[in-house]
Design a protein around this motif. Structure first.
Motif, PDB file in Angstrom:
ATOM      1  N   THR A  31       1.018  -1.161  -0.022  1.00  0.00           N
ATOM      2  CA  THR A  31       0.114   0.075  -0.108  1.00  0.00           C
ATOM      3  C   THR A  31       0.941   1.221   0.027  1.00  0.00           C
ATOM      4  O   THR A  31       2.239   1.170  -0.017  1.00  0.00           O
ATOM      5  N   ILE A  32       0.351   2.440   0.133  1.00  0.00           N
ATOM      6  CA  ILE A  32       1.114   3.736   0.247  1.00  0.00           C
ATOM      7  C   ILE A  32       0.838   4.585   1.262  1.00  0.00           C
ATOM      8  O   ILE A  32      -0.736   4.479   1.725  1.00  0.00           O
ATOM      9  N   GLU A  33       1.341   4.948   2.049  1.00  0.00           N
ATOM     10  CA  GLU A  33       1.236   5.871   3.036  1.00  0.00           C
ATOM     11  C   GLU A  33       0.225   7.068   2.685  1.00  0.00           C
ATOM     12  O   GLU A  33       0.603   7.669   1.483  1.00  0.00           O
ATOM     13  N   ALA A  34      -0.357   7.626   3.404  1.00  0.00           N
ATOM     14  CA  ALA A  34      -0.773   7.435   4.805  1.00  0.00           C
ATOM     15  C   ALA A  34      -2.062   6.440   4.836  1.00  0.00           C
ATOM     16  O   ALA A  34      -2.096   5.399   5.674  1.00  0.00           O
ATOM     17  N   LEU A  82       2.410   2.171  -7.635  1.00  0.00           N
ATOM     18  CA  LEU A  82       2.574   0.917  -6.895  1.00  0.00           C
ATOM     19  C   LEU A  82       2.700  -0.325  -8.007  1.00  0.00           C
ATOM     20  O   LEU A  82       3.735  -1.007  -7.607  1.00  0.00           O
ATOM     21  N   ILE A  83       2.188  -0.355  -8.889  1.00  0.00           N
ATOM     22  CA  ILE A  83       2.267  -1.256  -9.932  1.00  0.00           C
ATOM     23  C   ILE A  83       3.856  -1.263 -10.662  1.00  0.00           C
ATOM     24  O   ILE A  83       4.523  -2.222 -10.872  1.00  0.00           O
ATOM     25  N   ASP A  84       4.293   0.031 -10.855  1.00  0.00           N
ATOM     26  CA  ASP A  84       5.547   0.227 -11.428  1.00  0.00           C
ATOM     27  C   ASP A  84       6.427  -0.444 -10.587  1.00  0.00           C
ATOM     28  O   ASP A  84       7.504  -0.880 -10.947  1.00  0.00           O
ATOM     29  N   ILE A  85       6.306  -0.218  -9.091  1.00  0.00           N
ATOM     30  CA  ILE A  85       7.440  -0.601  -8.304  1.00  0.00           C
ATOM     31  C   ILE A  85       7.226  -2.262  -8.246  1.00  0.00           C
ATOM     32  O   ILE A  85       8.291  -2.883  -8.293  1.00  0.00           O
ATOM     33  N   VAL A  86       6.075  -2.955  -8.128  1.00  0.00           N
ATOM     34  CA  VAL A  86       5.898  -4.277  -8.291  1.00  0.00           C
ATOM     35  C   VAL A  86       6.524  -5.033  -9.512  1.00  0.00           C
ATOM     36  O   VAL A  86       7.568  -5.585  -9.556  1.00  0.00           O
ATOM     37  N   ASN A  87       6.495  -4.217 -10.529  1.00  0.00           N
ATOM     38  CA  ASN A  87       7.018  -4.740 -11.954  1.00  0.00           C
ATOM     39  C   ASN A  87       8.522  -4.486 -11.926  1.00  0.00           C
ATOM     40  O   ASN A  87       9.448  -5.426 -12.040  1.00  0.00           O
ATOM     41  N   GLN A  88       9.270  -3.435 -11.143  1.00  0.00           N
ATOM     42  CA  GLN A  88      10.735  -3.214 -11.067  1.00  0.00           C
ATOM     43  C   GLN A  88      11.400  -4.528 -10.184  1.00  0.00           C
ATOM     44  O   GLN A  88      12.330  -5.050 -10.297  1.00  0.00           O
ATOM     45  N   SER A  89      10.394  -4.935  -9.206  1.00  0.00           N
ATOM     46  CA  SER A  89      10.749  -5.883  -8.240  1.00  0.00           C
ATOM     47  C   SER A  89      10.919  -7.356  -9.031  1.00  0.00           C
ATOM     48  O   SER A  89      11.502  -8.152  -8.236  1.00  0.00           O
ATOM     49  N   GLY A  90      10.284  -7.528 -10.009  1.00  0.00           N
ATOM     50  CA  GLY A  90      10.061  -8.877 -10.643  1.00  0.00           C
ATOM     51  C   GLY A  90       9.188  -9.601  -9.868  1.00  0.00           C
ATOM     52  O   GLY A  90       8.755 -10.800 -10.079  1.00  0.00           O
ATOM     53  N   ALA A  91       8.196  -9.181  -8.906  1.00  0.00           N
ATOM     54  CA  ALA A  91       7.275  -9.693  -8.042  1.00  0.00           C
ATOM     55  C   ALA A  91       5.978  -9.866  -9.205  1.00  0.00           C
ATOM     56  O   ALA A  91       5.929  -9.150 -10.271  1.00  0.00           O
ATOM     57  N   GLU A  92       5.020 -10.724  -8.650  1.00  0.00           N
ATOM     58  CA  GLU A  92       3.766 -11.018  -9.684  1.00  0.00           C
ATOM     59  C   GLU A  92       2.808 -10.207  -8.984  1.00  0.00           C
ATOM     60  O   GLU A  92       2.335 -10.147  -7.693  1.00  0.00           O
ATOM     61  N   LEU A  93       2.018  -9.339  -9.748  1.00  0.00           N
ATOM     62  CA  LEU A  93       0.891  -8.705  -9.112  1.00  0.00           C
ATOM     63  C   LEU A  93      -0.304  -9.391  -9.468  1.00  0.00           C
ATOM     64  O   LEU A  93      -0.700  -9.848 -10.409  1.00  0.00           O
TER      65      LEU A  93
END
Ligand code: 5GP
Length: 190
Positions: A56-59, A136-147
């Motif tokens: 998620t994203i703060e706050a 947030l999706i951009d960050i998931v994609n950068q990490s190589g995790a699956e959304l």
């Protein structure tokens, strides 16, 4: 979700015909029993999908995400709004244009907490233009995790974020979908 829609009708305050203030139960004072029901509903919708992290994203997203995480029995990571750039390369970062605050934030997540093999559910309070979720999706994609998908409390369906994300193939489960907001009038999607 009827409980959420009823609370919005009863306690929501509409500002300028496009901003819904839900400070009395969602994003200032928090109705934790409501959050529990919301968490149960997302857990039902995402049952069997193997979610192992909630992002998620703060706050305002943090409270909702934490209660939902109890239902999923997984950790919560919140993206931090940061003024520090990614100098040492130890964080994933993206940029979010804030609808409510009319400003731009860099958001960061430590590389320690997200990576390949993770299956991520993103949770947030509102979906309007989709900027927060796209960051947030951009960050998931950068990490190589699956959304796996997104869980949203209130989607303002008259703004373009939900349509844009679904067209990208992202699963979005919103518990209340507002079709129309006027000064003293609110209509939900069927
Ligand atoms: P988006 O990035 O989709 O345009 O907007 C999502 C973010 O803006 C949410 O995280 C939420 O904090 C805020 N937001 C957008 N619309 C509203 C609204 O009508 N009411 C409130 N309280 N927050 C909103």
């Amino acid at each position: 979700m009827k409980l959420l829609e009823d609370l919005i009708r009863e306690k929501g305050i509409i500002e300028h015909g496009e901003v819904l203030k839900v400070d009395s139960f969602l994003n200032h004072q928090m109705d934790v029993k409501l959050f529990q029901e919301m968490g149960r509903e997302w857990a039902r919708l995402y049952a069997g999908t193997g979610v192992n992290k909630i992002l998620t994203i703060e706050a305002s997203g943090i409270g909702i995400a934490c209660v939902a995480a109890l239902e999923f029995d997984v950790p919560v990571i919140f993206a931090k709004k940061s003024k520090t750039k990614n100098i040492a390369g130890e964080v994933y970062s993206s940029t979010v244009v804030s609808f409510t605050h009319n400003n731009v934030n860099d958001i960061i997540v430590s590389k320690k907490f997200l990576g390949p093999g993770d299956r991520v559910l993103i949770i947030d309070d509102f979906l309007a233009n989709g900027a927060a979720l796209l960051g947030l999706i951009d960050i998931v994609n950068q990490s190589g995790a699956e959304l796996v998908g997104c869980g949203i409390a209130v989607e303002k369906a008259f703004q373009p974020g939900g349509k844009r994300l679904r067209e990208m193939g992202v699963r979005v489960e919103s518990l209340a979908k507002v079709a129309k907001l006027e000064d003293n009038y609110i209509e939900f999607c069927d």
